[in-house]
Design an enzyme around this catalytic site. Sequence first.
Site, PDB file in Angstrom:
ATOM      1  N   GLU A   1      -7.101   4.731   7.335  1.00  0.00           N
ATOM      2  CA  GLU A   1      -6.838   6.165   7.061  1.00  0.00           C
ATOM      3  C   GLU A   1      -8.010   6.790   6.294  1.00  0.00           C
ATOM      4  OE1 GLU A   1      -3.015   5.469   5.283  1.00  0.00           O
ATOM      5  OE2 GLU A   1      -2.245   4.887   7.250  1.00  0.00           O
TER       6      GLU A   1
ATOM      7  N   ASN B   1       0.873  -1.170   0.000  1.00  0.00           N
ATOM      8  CA  ASN B   1       0.000   0.000   0.000  1.00  0.00           C
ATOM      9  C   ASN B   1       0.911   1.221   0.000  1.00  0.00           C
ATOM     10  OD1 ASN B   1      -1.781   2.057   0.479  1.00  0.00           O
ATOM     11  ND2 ASN B   1      -2.399   1.364   2.524  1.00  0.00           N
ATOM     12  N   TRP B   2       1.047   1.823  -1.165  1.00  0.00           N
ATOM     13  CA  TRP B   2       1.994   2.940  -1.300  1.00  0.00           C
ATOM     14  C   TRP B   2       1.468   4.222  -0.653  1.00  0.00           C
ATOM     15  CZ3 TRP B   2       5.051   3.205  -6.558  1.00  0.00           C
ATOM     16  CH2 TRP B   2       5.680   1.974  -6.778  1.00  0.00           C
ATOM     17  N   LYS B   3       0.175   4.239  -0.329  1.00  0.00           N
ATOM     18  CA  LYS B   3      -0.455   5.435   0.254  1.00  0.00           C
ATOM     19  C   LYS B   3      -0.178   6.654  -0.643  1.00  0.00           C
ATOM     20  CE  LYS B   3      -0.204   3.182   4.686  1.00  0.00           C
ATOM     21  NZ  LYS B   3      -0.234   3.273   6.126  1.00  0.00           N
TER      22      LYS B   3
ATOM     23  N   GLY C   1       2.619  -1.232   4.237  1.00  0.00           N
ATOM     24  CA  GLY C   1       2.736   0.191   3.921  1.00  0.00           C
ATOM     25  C   GLY C   1       4.191   0.580   3.735  1.00  0.00           C
ATOM     26  N   GLY C   2       4.773   1.148   4.776  1.00  0.00           N
ATOM     27  CA  GLY C   2       6.130   1.687   4.713  1.00  0.00           C
ATOM     28  C   GLY C   2       7.149   0.791   4.028  1.00  0.00           C
TER      29      GLY C   2
ATOM     30  N   SER D   1       2.869  -2.349  10.192  1.00  0.00           N
ATOM     31  CA  SER D   1       4.313  -2.400  10.479  1.00  0.00           C
ATOM     32  C   SER D   1       4.983  -3.732  10.124  1.00  0.00           C
ATOM     33  CB  SER D   1       4.587  -2.036  11.938  1.00  0.00           C
ATOM     34  OG  SER D   1       4.173  -0.705  12.194  1.00  0.00           O
TER      35      SER D   1
ATOM     36  N   HIS E   1      -9.671   1.399   4.125  1.00  0.00           N
ATOM     37  CA  HIS E   1      -8.443   1.501   4.922  1.00  0.00           C
ATOM     38  C   HIS E   1      -8.709   2.409   6.128  1.00  0.00           C
ATOM     39  CE1 HIS E   1      -4.390   2.576   6.147  1.00  0.00           C
ATOM     40  NE2 HIS E   1      -4.006   1.447   5.572  1.00  0.00           N
TER      41      HIS E   1
ATOM     42  N   GLY F   1       1.992   2.042  10.720  1.00  0.00           N
ATOM     43  CA  GLY F   1       2.962   3.131  10.617  1.00  0.00           C
ATOM     44  C   GLY F   1       3.632   3.483  11.929  1.00  0.00           C
TER      45      GLY F   1
ATOM     46  N   GLU G   1      -5.942  -4.997  10.018  1.00  0.00           N
ATOM     47  CA  GLU G   1      -4.894  -4.036  10.343  1.00  0.00           C
ATOM     48  C   GLU G   1      -5.218  -3.304  11.655  1.00  0.00           C
ATOM     49  OE1 GLU G   1      -2.657  -2.732   6.552  1.00  0.00           O
ATOM     50  OE2 GLU G   1      -4.440  -1.504   6.716  1.00  0.00           O
TER      51      GLU G   1
END
Length: 248
Positions: free
Chosen positions: A96, A9-11, A233-234, A212, A94, A172, A166
Amino acid sequence: MRKKIIAGNWKMNKTPAETVALINELKPLVVTEDADVIFCVPAISLTTALEAAKGTNIEIGAQNMYFEESGAFTGEIAPNMLTSIGIKYVIIGHSERREYFAESDVTVNKKVLKAFEHGITPIICCGESLTQREQGITIDWIRQQIKIAFLSVTADQAKTAVIAYEPIWAIGTGKVATTEQAEEVCKAIRECIAEIYDEATAAAIRIQYGGSVTAASAAELFSQADIDGGLVGGASLKADFGKIVNYK
Ligand code: PGA
């Protein structure tokens, strides 16, 4: 046997040019036959990403989609805009999106139904806050999210869905859930699907863990009975993603 599914997930990261560079860097590292590998990139880079990923095992996914076909919805993306360019996956709900863009369980359900109507596989996100975990209501909360997300979804559709568990407190933050915590909830999600549908549907649906995930934690997490991969993500923006995909 469920095939693993590992999605990045590149966000809100990377311009189209940077997207091409990152796909070129990662494509030799994410080669595998054991898992479906999806890069969910920002909407503006979908076409560029599809081009850059051509001839590789990388599938490109979207991070959001609206539940109407077309019309006066400024800034939104219609399902046929995704399918017309060849997008087969979309992240829905998601945390976010829920937190910053007011998405609710009800809008998630509408988007999930719309995605299936258009033959797009939704990656349906659920997860509890730290307060909810501390209150001991994690499983109840997740079950409610799942039940609403799957309202009016048929068993045949549900079999092809992907659920991403999640925990919000792990996203994150560098604070990955323990393997036991992740497996406990993913197992409860599968049991909830069995209650809504049947054992065959529960056995077919793929459930990811997200929050994470790193190269160091992937192997243990992904080898749990009810964890079929991850939403990352990251670490999906780095060469580490290759190690996560090839975690064995
Ligand atoms: P993270 O994000 O891996 O950076 O924690 C996961 C996600 O939000 O999907």
